[in-house]
Design a protein around this motif. Structure first.
Motif, PDB file in Angstrom:
ATOM      1  N   GLY A 316      -7.174  -0.313 -13.027  1.00 14.70           N
ATOM      2  CA  GLY A 316      -5.793  -0.362 -13.454  1.00 14.70           C
ATOM      3  C   GLY A 316      -4.947  -1.081 -12.404  1.00 14.70           C
ATOM      4  N   ARG A 317      -3.652  -0.786 -12.410  1.00 13.94           N
ATOM      5  CA  ARG A 317      -2.768  -1.440 -11.460  1.00 13.94           C
ATOM      6  C   ARG A 317      -1.890  -0.387 -10.783  1.00 13.94           C
ATOM      7  N   THR A 318      -1.182  -0.810  -9.757  1.00 13.59           N
ATOM      8  CA  THR A 318      -0.377   0.136  -9.000  1.00 13.59           C
ATOM      9  C   THR A 318       0.640   0.829  -9.895  1.00 13.59           C
ATOM     10  N   PHE A 319       0.875   2.103  -9.609  1.00 13.05           N
ATOM     11  CA  PHE A 319       1.824   2.879 -10.404  1.00 13.05           C
ATOM     12  C   PHE A 319       3.244   2.357 -10.209  1.00 13.05           C
ATOM     13  N   ARG A 320       3.560   1.940  -9.014  1.00 17.25           N
ATOM     14  CA  ARG A 320       4.884   1.387  -8.726  1.00 17.25           C
ATOM     15  C   ARG A 320       4.891  -0.109  -9.011  1.00 17.25           C
ATOM     16  N   GLU A 321       6.020  -0.638  -9.388  1.00 14.98           N
ATOM     17  CA  GLU A 321       6.150  -2.078  -9.508  1.00 14.98           C
ATOM     18  C   GLU A 321       6.294  -2.687  -8.111  1.00 14.98           C
ATOM     19  N   ASN A 322       5.935  -3.955  -7.965  1.00 14.72           N
ATOM     20  CA  ASN A 322       6.072  -4.621  -6.676  1.00 14.72           C
ATOM     21  C   ASN A 322       7.388  -5.408  -6.607  1.00 14.72           C
ATOM     22  N   ARG A 325       8.451  -7.877  -9.554  1.00 18.65           N
ATOM     23  CA  ARG A 325       8.531  -7.299 -10.901  1.00 18.65           C
ATOM     24  C   ARG A 325       7.186  -7.383 -11.631  1.00 18.65           C
ATOM     25  N   GLY A 326       6.139  -7.161 -10.842  1.00 21.67           N
ATOM     26  CA  GLY A 326       4.794  -7.090 -11.389  1.00 21.67           C
ATOM     27  C   GLY A 326       4.092  -5.882 -10.799  1.00 21.67           C
ATOM     28  N   THR A 327       2.771  -5.872 -10.869  1.00 21.47           N
ATOM     29  CA  THR A 327       1.969  -4.775 -10.323  1.00 21.47           C
ATOM     30  C   THR A 327       0.749  -5.371  -9.634  1.00 21.47           C
ATOM     31  N   ASP A 328       0.188  -4.623  -8.681  1.00 29.19           N
ATOM     32  CA  ASP A 328      -0.948  -5.105  -7.908  1.00 29.19           C
ATOM     33  C   ASP A 328      -2.220  -4.336  -8.270  1.00 29.19           C
ATOM     34  N   HIS A 329      -3.320  -4.711  -7.647  1.00 31.27           N
ATOM     35  CA  HIS A 329      -4.620  -4.115  -7.969  1.00 31.27           C
ATOM     36  C   HIS A 329      -4.599  -2.609  -7.733  1.00 31.27           C
ATOM     37  N   GLY A 330      -5.107  -1.855  -8.709  1.00 33.48           N
ATOM     38  CA  GLY A 330      -5.100  -0.408  -8.630  1.00 33.48           C
ATOM     39  C   GLY A 330      -6.496   0.178  -8.679  1.00 33.48           C
ATOM     40  N   HIS A 331      -6.592   1.341  -9.343  1.00 33.72           N
ATOM     41  CA  HIS A 331      -7.875   2.068  -9.379  1.00 33.72           C
ATOM     42  C   HIS A 331      -8.143   2.553 -10.801  1.00 33.72           C
ATOM     43  N   GLY A 332      -7.690   3.748 -11.162  1.00 29.64           N
ATOM     44  CA  GLY A 332      -7.955   4.268 -12.501  1.00 29.64           C
ATOM     45  C   GLY A 332      -7.269   3.452 -13.585  1.00 29.64           C
ATOM     46  N   THR A 333      -7.834   3.502 -14.789  1.00 30.56           N
ATOM     47  CA  THR A 333      -7.291   2.746 -15.918  1.00 30.56           C
ATOM     48  C   THR A 333      -7.371   3.589 -17.187  1.00 30.56           C
ATOM     49  N   ASP A 364      -2.108   4.770  -6.975  1.00 32.15           N
ATOM     50  CA  ASP A 364      -2.816   4.437  -8.213  1.00 32.15           C
ATOM     51  C   ASP A 364      -3.147   5.668  -9.044  1.00 32.15           C
ATOM     52  N   TYR A 365      -3.531   5.401 -10.301  1.00 31.26           N
ATOM     53  CA  TYR A 365      -4.169   6.434 -11.094  1.00 31.26           C
ATOM     54  C   TYR A 365      -5.477   6.844 -10.404  1.00 31.26           C
ATOM     55  N   PRO A 366      -5.751   8.131 -10.276  1.00 33.81           N
ATOM     56  CA  PRO A 366      -7.093   8.540  -9.841  1.00 33.81           C
ATOM     57  C   PRO A 366      -8.092   8.340 -10.982  1.00 33.81           C
ATOM     58  N   VAL A 367      -9.373   8.255 -10.630  1.00 34.54           N
ATOM     59  CA  VAL A 367     -10.428   8.219 -11.637  1.00 34.54           C
ATOM     60  C   VAL A 367     -10.957   9.630 -11.806  1.00 34.54           C
ATOM     61  N   LEU A 368     -10.663  10.230 -12.953  1.00 30.67           N
ATOM     62  CA  LEU A 368     -11.121  11.577 -13.278  1.00 30.67           C
ATOM     63  C   LEU A 368     -12.232  11.557 -14.322  1.00 30.67           C
ATOM     64  N   ASN A 369     -12.375  10.423 -15.009  1.00 28.34           N
ATOM     65  CA  ASN A 369     -13.376  10.270 -16.067  1.00 28.34           C
ATOM     66  C   ASN A 369     -14.215   9.032 -15.750  1.00 28.34           C
ATOM     67  N   ASP A 370     -15.392   9.268 -15.177  1.00 33.02           N
ATOM     68  CA  ASP A 370     -16.258   8.169 -14.774  1.00 33.02           C
ATOM     69  C   ASP A 370     -16.737   7.391 -15.996  1.00 33.02           C
TER      70      ASP A 370
END
Length: 405
Positions: A316-322, A325-333, A364-370
């Motif tokens: 996914g992408r960062t929870f906060r905007e940068n 006015r976009g978003t950067d590389h995240g974790h959970g999706t 970021d979103y955590p990954v809770l569902n592999d």
């Protein structure tokens, strides 16, 4: 809001599978499975909007999707979640018909935040941190489990896979030979005519490559015939040949009759700058993707009730905007799971409230569902695979009890 779905072993008795061998379950020939890979890491927080999270609106002053009922607001799904408004005509009806479910907080343990590394990791489906075997993608291993073998040699595939891509992706590389073809508007035009094809086939006649070459040209001709019919229909304004919808409808035509397992990737999801909100660059991509998936469902006709489509992305992408006015590389999706027999109309899997203290690494979103557990359970239920077979497709993984089908 925390709801845990504990991982559990996919026991043979629970699945109704009593054979030690992992063969296709009765009716598996009727099942159609399509994996859609959104390359670039899409902003799932704009797709499945956490409307109950005040922190979402605090951290996205320019790109948040408004709450339901407001101008450009999210489409209400549950008290906690809404859907991007551009999907009102494509995905919302499928959700309301219980043919679409979403799995938030999904993804992989890969923490590189590299597009290429994480895409490779997901397509291989092998344990993170271990030695990677780039000759073995998880969809190829699935096909190996579903199709009979003679000794150590895979037999002619009973269930036929196809990559709707210009090159064979990692996910379909392995012991089973898999064709690939790009279904773009120009895909029906070949650089090799019939006379040249015959010459090439004659060059390989009597060699070990004779059969693969002949099958390759046969596949090309079948695709060309399908494309020609679609283009003729488009000349009467019946179908569009532009964008993902045209590609998706062509995929459906081929998967109706010949290919039971498919893969396609869609790029353009890396939105570091000028992402937009209810309108803008990302909204346009969502709209086209939604129309394409709805077109695929429509084109499948009666076969849709036996079809499952899963939409994934590397992260996914960062929870906060940068600052752009976009978003950067995240974790959970967020994964999408569609199909006529899907237990949809739900937001499923382990979830948690989205606050300043619950984000992964405060961003970021955590990954809770592999993803391997989610897909492992899905394959077990679709094809009747036992726990040992699931572990061969996804080594070291048990299925998640999400009951998506």
């Amino acid at each position: 809001m925390r709801r845990r779905h504990l991982l559990q072993a996919l026991g043979t008795s629970a699945l109704g599978v009593h054979s030690a061998s992992a063969m296709a379950a009765p009716g598996a020939q009727d099942v159609r499975f399509l994996l859609v890979f959104l390359r670039g890491g899409y902003d799932c927080t704009s797709l499945l909007v956490p409307t109950a999270s005040s922190y979402y609106y605090e951290t996205r002053p320019n790109i948040a999707i408004a709450r339901p009922g407001q101008d450009g607001g999210a489409l209400p799904l549950t008290p906690d979640w809404g859907l991007h408004p551009v999907l009102a005509d494509s995905m919302l009806p499928l959700y309301q018909q219980r043919q679409l479910a979403f799995v938030p907080f999904a993804g992989t343990d890969d923490l590189s935040r590299s597009h290429f590394d994480t895409q490779d990791s997901m397509e291989l489906g092998q344990p993170v941190g271990g030695r990677r075997d780039y000759r073995s993608g998880f969809l190829n291993r699935l096909v190996s489990e579903l199709n009979p073998r003679t000794g150590n040699t895979p037999a002619t595939a009973a269930l036929q896979p196809m990559a709707f891509t210009s090159t064979l992706p990692l996910v379909l590389r392995g012991a089973v030979d898999v064709p690939n073809t790009l279904l773009s508007a120009a895909a029906g035009r070949s650089g090799v005519d019939a006379r040249q094809a015959q010459l090439i086939e004659s060059m390989y006649r009597g060699t070990p490559l004779a059969t693969p070459v002949a099958e390759g040209f046969a596949t090309r001709e079948e695709v060309a015939r399908t494309m020609q019919g679609e283009m003729e229909a488009a000349s009467r304004n019946a179908l569009s040949t532009k964008g993902f919808e045209g590609t998706a409808r062509r995929m459906a035509k081929l998967m109706q009759t010949r290919y039971q397992i498919g893969f396609v990737d869609v790029g353009g999801w890396d939105t570091h700058v000028g992402q937009g909100a209810a309108t803008g660059a990302l909204a346009n991509r969502f709209e086209e993707l939604g129309r394409g998936l709805a077109g695929f469902a429509d084109e499948m006709g009666p076969a849709w009730k036996h079809t499952v489509v899963v939409v994934v992305s590397e992260f996914g992408r960062t929870f906060r905007e940068n600052g752009n006015r976009g978003t950067d590389h995240g974790h959970g999706t967020v994964f999408w799971v569609l199909g006529g027999g899907v237990g949809g109309g739900r937001i499923v899997g382990e979830q948690q409230a989205l606050t300043a203290t619950t984000l992964f690494q405060n961003r970021d979103y955590p990954v809770l569902n592999d993803y391997r557990a989610v897909l492992g359970e899905l394959f077990a239920r679709l094809y009747g695979l036992n726990a040992a077979a699931v572990a061969r497709v996804f080594p070291g993984t048990k299925g998640a009890d999400l009951r998506l089908v």
